[in-house]
Design an enzyme around this catalytic site. Structure first.
Site, PDB file in Angstrom:
ATOM      1  CG  ASP A 193      -1.730  -1.297   1.308  1.00 38.99           C
ATOM      2  OD1 ASP A 193      -2.225  -1.759   0.273  1.00 38.99           O
ATOM      3  OD2 ASP A 193      -1.789  -1.867   2.418  1.00 38.99           O
TER       4      ASP A 193
ATOM      5  CG  HIS B 182      -3.015  -2.204  -9.065  1.00 41.17           C
ATOM      6  ND1 HIS B 182      -2.267  -3.345  -8.962  1.00 41.17           N
ATOM      7  CD2 HIS B 182      -3.533  -2.194 -10.293  1.00 41.17           C
ATOM      8  CE1 HIS B 182      -2.347  -4.000 -10.104  1.00 41.17           C
ATOM      9  NE2 HIS B 182      -3.099  -3.320 -10.924  1.00 41.17           N
TER      10      HIS B 182
ATOM     11  CB  THR C 297       2.122 -12.201   1.179  1.00 41.42           C
ATOM     12  OG1 THR C 297       1.114 -12.851   0.405  1.00 41.42           O
ATOM     13  CG2 THR C 297       3.327 -11.863   0.308  1.00 41.42           C
TER      14      THR C 297
HETATM   15  P1  IMP Z   1      -2.052 -12.945   2.506  1.00 37.87           P
HETATM   16  O1  IMP Z   1      -1.210 -12.379   1.409  1.00 37.87           O
HETATM   17  O2  IMP Z   1      -3.527 -12.785   2.253  1.00 37.87           O
HETATM   18  O3  IMP Z   1      -1.670 -14.340   2.867  1.00 37.87           O
HETATM   19  O4  IMP Z   1      -1.789 -12.076   3.835  1.00 37.87           O
HETATM   20  C1  IMP Z   1      -0.558 -12.104   4.533  1.00 37.87           C
HETATM   21  C2  IMP Z   1      -0.205 -10.733   5.084  1.00 37.87           C
HETATM   22  O5  IMP Z   1       0.096  -9.857   4.016  1.00 37.87           O
HETATM   23  C3  IMP Z   1      -1.347 -10.060   5.861  1.00 37.87           C
HETATM   24  O6  IMP Z   1      -0.797  -9.307   6.914  1.00 37.87           O
HETATM   25  C4  IMP Z   1      -1.966  -9.140   4.837  1.00 37.87           C
HETATM   26  O7  IMP Z   1      -2.644  -8.056   5.431  1.00 37.87           O
HETATM   27  C5  IMP Z   1      -0.734  -8.698   4.068  1.00 37.87           C
HETATM   28  N1  IMP Z   1      -1.023  -8.312   2.687  1.00 37.87           N
HETATM   29  C6  IMP Z   1      -1.255  -9.119   1.637  1.00 37.87           C
HETATM   30  N2  IMP Z   1      -1.459  -8.406   0.514  1.00 37.87           N
HETATM   31  C7  IMP Z   1      -1.324  -7.118   0.859  1.00 37.87           C
HETATM   32  C8  IMP Z   1      -1.378  -5.889   0.112  1.00 37.87           C
HETATM   33  O8  IMP Z   1      -1.593  -5.849  -1.108  1.00 37.87           O
HETATM   34  N3  IMP Z   1      -1.191  -4.745   0.845  1.00 37.87           N
HETATM   35  C9  IMP Z   1      -0.921  -4.770   2.176  1.00 37.87           C
HETATM   36  N4  IMP Z   1      -0.841  -5.881   2.892  1.00 37.87           N
HETATM   37  C10 IMP Z   1      -1.045  -7.045   2.240  1.00 37.87           C
END
Ligand code: IMP
Length: 500
Positions: free
Chosen positions: A32, A60, A291
Site C-alpha cells: 500500500d 490497485h 504473504t
Molecule cells: P495474505 O497475502 O492474504 O496471505 O496475507 C498475509 C499478510 O500480508 C497479511 O498481513 C496481509 O494483510 C498482508 N497483505 C497481503 N497483501 C497485501 C497488500 O496488497 N497490501 C498490504 N498488505 C497485504
C-alpha cells in the site's frame, strides 16, 4: 593449413546488451505504498506490463476514461491500448475474480481486453478450497497473521508440495483434471474434517444453551455445504475450471517465450508491477507476518519470467508516513483505535489518536479488504534495509503532500533513523524479535512544522525547503536517491527529478 592458422570466428557469449528497457516496481514497506502511481507512469509508454507475484490479495486502482477501477489480478497496464498485459508465472490466479474483473473492464469500454491480456501457462490456479483453507489455517494458528482470506498461502503451499495445479493443467481432459483435483483434496481433507466435527459439536452445545451462532464459525451453512461437496464431487470443479481454460485458451501462453520476444527488442519497454512488498516477502519479510510469495526483487523477476540481469531500473516505493494492515511488529506505529483483531474500536471523534487522524485524513483503508490500516512515522531503518535487500536503483516517496499537511496540523514530523534494541542502537531489523518479544524503540529526528505542495510546484527545485530537507534525510539514511516524488492522489501527481 593447420587449425591455428585458420581465421578465428568471433563468438558472442552471453546476452545481447541491446535489450528492452525494463522497469521493476517494488514495495519498500508493508504494501500500500502507492506502487500503482509509478506503474501507471511507465505503463503509459510500455509495450508489455507484467504482474509477477501474488493474487487477488493485491489491489490497485487505475483510471480508465476518467473512471476509477480497482484491479486485483489484471495488470494496470490494461489501461494502455498499445500494451500487452501478462499475468506471470509467479502468481496464483483466482479465475472467479479474474472473470469479474474482465467483465468490469468491458463495461468500462476496454473491448479488446481479451486480445491484450495474456496468462502464463505456468501460473498457479487458486481454487475455492484454498480460500476455505486460508480461514482454517488462521483458525488453527494461535498467532494470527491477519491474511486477506483470499486463499493465497494455501495456493502457494500446494505449489510447494507439488500438488498444485498450473493453468496449463486446466486444459487437460475433464477426467484427468478431476483426478488431479481429487488428489489435492485428499491432502486437505483431514483439516476440513477436524473443523467439520468441531463446529457441529459447538452448534449442538449452543442449541442446548439456546445461544446464538458463535462468531467463531467462519463459514455460512451454505458455504460450508459447498466446500464439503467438493470432496464427493471434484468433477464439478473440474468441469467449471476446464470451461474457464477454454474461455481463456487464446490468452494462455508460454510466458518465457512471450517475455523474451519483447526483451530482445531494444525498442520495447517492459514494466513489472510488483505486488505486496519487501517486508511482506516470504523470503525477506518479517516472517511469519508475511504473504506467501517472494515479493522482493528476485522473486518478482522470476515471477515475471525475467532474470536478475534484465532490469534497467528497480524502483522501490514508500510513503512519507508508514502504514500496515494485518498483524506484526510496527516500531513507529502511532496510537490508534485499531484492536488486536485489526478491527476498529468504536470511539468519539474528540478521542481520536494520531493514528486515527492519519488513517482518516489519508484514506488508509485496504483496497482489497477495506480493513483500516495502522499508520506510523517514516521508518528510515526499515526502508534502508529494504533498499539493501531489493537492490533498488532509486526510491519513489509518495504522499509528500500529505505528510507536509500532517506536519502543519501537528507542528512536527518525525523520521526514525535508528532503533534501540536490547540495550544497543542498531540500524537493521532484528531477526530474533519473535524470541525476545521486544519491539525495537525508534530513535527520531524531529522537524518543526510541515509544508504545502501547490499545483505550481512542478519540479523538485520548486519544493519548500523543509520538504527538500525531508527528502535529503531519507536519501542520507537509506543510501538511495529519491528520483520520484508523489505529490497527490492522481497518477500524474508525480515529480521526477531530471537531474538524477
Ligand atoms: P495474505 O497475502 O492474504 O496471505 O496475507 C498475509 C499478510 O500480508 C497479511 O498481513 C496481509 O494483510 C498482508 N497483505 C497481503 N497483501 C497485501 C497488500 O496488497 N497490501 C498490504 N498488505 C497485504
Amino acid at each position: 593449413m593447420n587449425d591455428t592458422t585458420k581465421e578465428q570466428k568471433i563468438v558472442t557469449i552471453g546476452p545481447d546488451k541491446k535489450r528492452a528497457r525494463v522497469y521493476v516496481i517494488i514495495g519498500g514497506c508493508w504494501g500500500d505504498e502507492g506502487k500503482g502511481k509509478v506503474a501507471a507512469f511507465y505503463s503509459a509508454n510500455a509495450d508489455l506490463v507484467i504482474r509477477a507475484t501474488g493474487g487477488a490479495n493485491a489491489g490497485h486502482t487505475i483510471y480508465i476514461n476518467g473512471k476509477k477501477i480497482a484491479l486485483h489480478l489484471v495488470p494496470g497496464g490494461i489501461g494502455n491500448p498499445k500494451a500487452i498485459s501478462l499475468i506471470g508465472q509467479g502468481t496464483v490466479i483466482d479465475f472467479d475474480i479474474l472473470v469479474n474483473e474482465i467483465n468490469e473492464l468491458y463495461e468500462y469500454g476496454i473491448e479488446d481486453v481479451m486480445d491484450r491480456l495474456k496468462i502464463s501457462g505456468t501460473a498457479n490456479v487458486l481454487f475455492p478450497y484454498h480460500k476455505a483453507l486460508d480461514k482454517l489455517h488462521e483458525w488453527l494458528r494461535s498467532n494470527k497473521v491477519g491474511t486477506t482470506a483470499k486463499g493465497i498461502g494455501p495456493a502457494y503451499a500446494d505449489e510447494t508440495t507439488r500438488f498444485g495445479l498450473k493453468v496449463y493443467d486446466l486444459l487437460l481432459p475433464v477426467e484427468e483434471l478431476t483426478e488431479k483435483i481429487r488428489e489435492v483434496l485428499s491432502l486437505h481433507k483431514p483439516l476440513f474434517s477436524i473443523y467439520n466435527k468441531w463446529w457441529k459439536k459447538e452448534a449442538k452445545m449452543e442449541t442446548k444453551r439456546k445461544k446464538k451462532k458463535s462468531a467463531s464459525w467462519m463459514f455460512t451453512a451454505e458455504e460450508w455445504t459447498e466446500y464439503m461437496d467438493f470432496f464427493s464431487h471434484p468433477e464439478k470443479l473440474a468441469i467449471k475450471y476446464h470451461e474457464y481454460a477454454k474461455q481463456f485458451s487464446k490468452s494462455i501462453v508460454n510466458g518465457h517465450h512471450l517475455v523474451q520476444s519483447f526483451l530482445t527488442n531494444p525498442e520495447k519497454v517492459i514494466v513489472v508491477e510488483g505486488a505486496q512488498s519487501v517486508c511482506l516477502s516470504l523470503k525477506e519479510g518479517h516472517y511469519p507476518m508475511v504473504t506467501s510469495s517472494d515479493a522482493n526483487t528476485l522473486g518478482t523477476l522470476s515471477g515475471a519470467h525475467l532474470s536478475h540481469k534484465d532490469p534497467t531500473e528497480v524502483i522501490l516505493i514508500a510513503k512519507g508516513y508508514f502504514s500496515k494492515v494485518g498483524q506484526g511488529i510496527f516500531p513507529t506505529e502511532f496510537e490508534s483505535h485499531i484492536g488486536a483483531d485489526g478491527k476498529l474500536i468504536a470511539y468519539n471523534k474528540e478521542d481520536a489518536y494520531e493514528g486515527d487522524i492519519y488513517r482518516d485524513e489519508n484514506g488508509e483503508y485496504g483496497a482489497t479488504t477495506k480493513r483500516p490500516r495502522r499508520t506510523g512515522a517514516f521508518d528510515g531503518v526499515l526502508l534502508k534495509n529494504s533498499v539493501q535487500k531489493s537492490g533498488a536503483d532509486y526510491l519513489c516517496i509518495n504522499c509528500i503532500d500529505s505528510i507536509g499537511y500532517m506536519g502543519k496540523k501537528y507542528g512536527k514530523i518525525k523520521i526514525c533513523y535508528a532503533y534501540d534494541y536490547q540495550g544497543r542502537e542498531i540500524d537493521y531489523w532484528p531477526d530474533n524479535i519473535n524470541l525476545t518479544c521486544e519491539i525495537p524503540t525508534p530513535k527520531y529526528l524531529t522537524f518543526d512544522g510541515g509544508w504545502e505542495i501547490t499545483k505550481a510546484m512542478k519540479t523538485y527545485e520548486d519544493f519548500p525547503t523543509l520538504a527538500k530537507t525531508f527528502i535529503q534525510i531519507i536519501e542520507k539514511i537509506t543510501g538511495c536517491q529519491v528520483k520520484y516524488i508523489g505529490v497527490g492522489p492522481k497518477n500524474e501527481d508525480m515529480v521526477i527529478r531530471e537531474d538524477l
